[in-house]
Structure formats: structure tokens, C-alpha cells
Design an enzyme around this catalytic site. Structure first.
Site, mmCIF file in Angstrom:
data_model
loop_
_atom_site.group_PDB
_atom_site.id
_atom_site.type_symbol
_atom_site.label_atom_id
_atom_site.label_comp_id
_atom_site.label_asym_id
_atom_site.label_seq_id
_atom_site.Cartn_x
_atom_site.Cartn_y
_atom_site.Cartn_z
ATOM 1 N N ALA A 211 5.091 -5.634 0.306
ATOM 2 C CA ALA A 211 3.745 -6.185 0.477
ATOM 3 C C ALA A 211 2.828 -5.130 1.113
ATOM 4 O O ALA A 211 1.682 -4.950 0.689
ATOM 5 C CB ALA A 211 3.779 -7.448 1.335
ATOM 6 N N TYR A 212 3.343 -4.434 2.111
ATOM 7 C CA TYR A 212 2.566 -3.379 2.760
ATOM 8 C C TYR A 212 2.226 -2.270 1.757
ATOM 9 O O TYR A 212 1.072 -1.858 1.634
ATOM 10 C CB TYR A 212 3.330 -2.789 3.948
ATOM 11 C CG TYR A 212 2.634 -1.610 4.578
ATOM 12 C CD1 TYR A 212 1.597 -1.802 5.478
ATOM 13 C CD2 TYR A 212 2.998 -0.306 4.246
ATOM 14 C CE1 TYR A 212 0.930 -0.722 6.041
ATOM 15 C CE2 TYR A 212 2.333 0.780 4.800
ATOM 16 C CZ TYR A 212 1.310 0.560 5.692
ATOM 17 O OH TYR A 212 0.646 1.634 6.236
#
Length: 143
Positions: free
Chosen positions: A130-131
Site C-alpha cells: 500500500a505504501y
């Protein structure tokens, strides 16, 4: 110079460490929580004169749990990409002719894919991915 900060005391402490006090006297610190687009817009509305440099470097702290911003976006995407995009868009009408925007990203962007069908990561949240995806979105926007 204006610094946007979520935690005002931390920003004040950082500015207080500057060796050149004549510079620190000219720094305004204004509250801005990148996890809230209302806060981003409020900050931008306070900029009432032309600006020539916008340095967007803030990033979300990596969390092992899926979190959402105040606006319902996945935490990393909302802070690392969307808030910066909205801030630049809100400030652009007051940009000086020579204005520049500098946006930072991360080497992890090169390992990412954007799941455009699941930007909130409702299915199979993975913190690192996600990052990295949020940093890829930032890189694409910057380009």
C-alpha cells in the site's frame, strides 16, 4: 516561509534548532493534517500571496493495520498522494510565474503496481505494498 505541520509543537522544536535565528524568525508554522482534505484546503486558503516553491515531502508512517483518512481513503494513498495533489491544486492559482513544485517519493515506487480497482485496499491489505503504491501514484503525478 510557511511550514505546514500536523503537530505544531514538533515543528516549533525543529525550527527552534536552526542556527540562524534571523531565518527562524521569518518562518510561519500553520496547522495542516494531511489525513484530512478539509485541513489541507484550510491551510491552502491561508496562503494569500504568490508563492514560488512548494516542497512536498511528508509521508504517512507505515502502519501494519489498514487505516483510513478522515475522507475515507486508504491512509498511505490519502496522505502520500491525494493530500499533496489537492494542496498543489488549491495553491496553484496563487503561484508566482516562476513557481516550482518539488515532490519526493521513494525507491519503493519502482516495485509497486497501482490497483486502480481497489485504491482503498479493501481486499488483501498489505502495508508495504500500500505504501509503495502510494509512492508510485506520487511519482506518476509528479512526472
Amino acid at each position: 516561509m510557511t511550514i505546514a505541520a500536523r503537530v505544531l509543537d514538533h515543528a516549533r522544536a525543529t525550527v527552534g534548532k536552526l542556527d540562524d535565528l534571523s531565518v527562524s524568525d521569518r518562518i510561519a508554522i500553520v496547522e495542516c493534517d494531511l489525513a484530512s482534505l478539509d485541513s489541507v484546503r484550510s491551510f491552502a486558503a491561508q496562503v494569500d500571496r504568490p508563492w514560488d516553491l512548494l516542497l512536498e515531502t511528508a509521508t504517512a508512517a507505515l502502519s501494519p493495520y489498514r487505516s483510513l483518512t478522515d475522507d475515507g481513503c486508504e491512509w498511505n494513498f490519502g496522505i502520500n498522494y491525494l493530500a499533496h495533489f489537492v494542496l498543489a491544486a488549491e495553491l496553484w492559482p496563487r503561484a508566482a510565474p516562476e513557481a516550482r513544485i518539488i515532490t519526493t517519493t521513494s525507491p519503493t515506487a519502482s516495485t509497486a503496481t497501482l490497483k486502480l480497482y481497489d485504491l482503498r485496499w479493501d481486499h488483501g491489505y498489505r502495508p508495504g505494498r500500500a505504501y509503495a503504491s502510494s509512492r508510485l501514484a506520487t511519482m506518476i503525478w509528479t512526472a
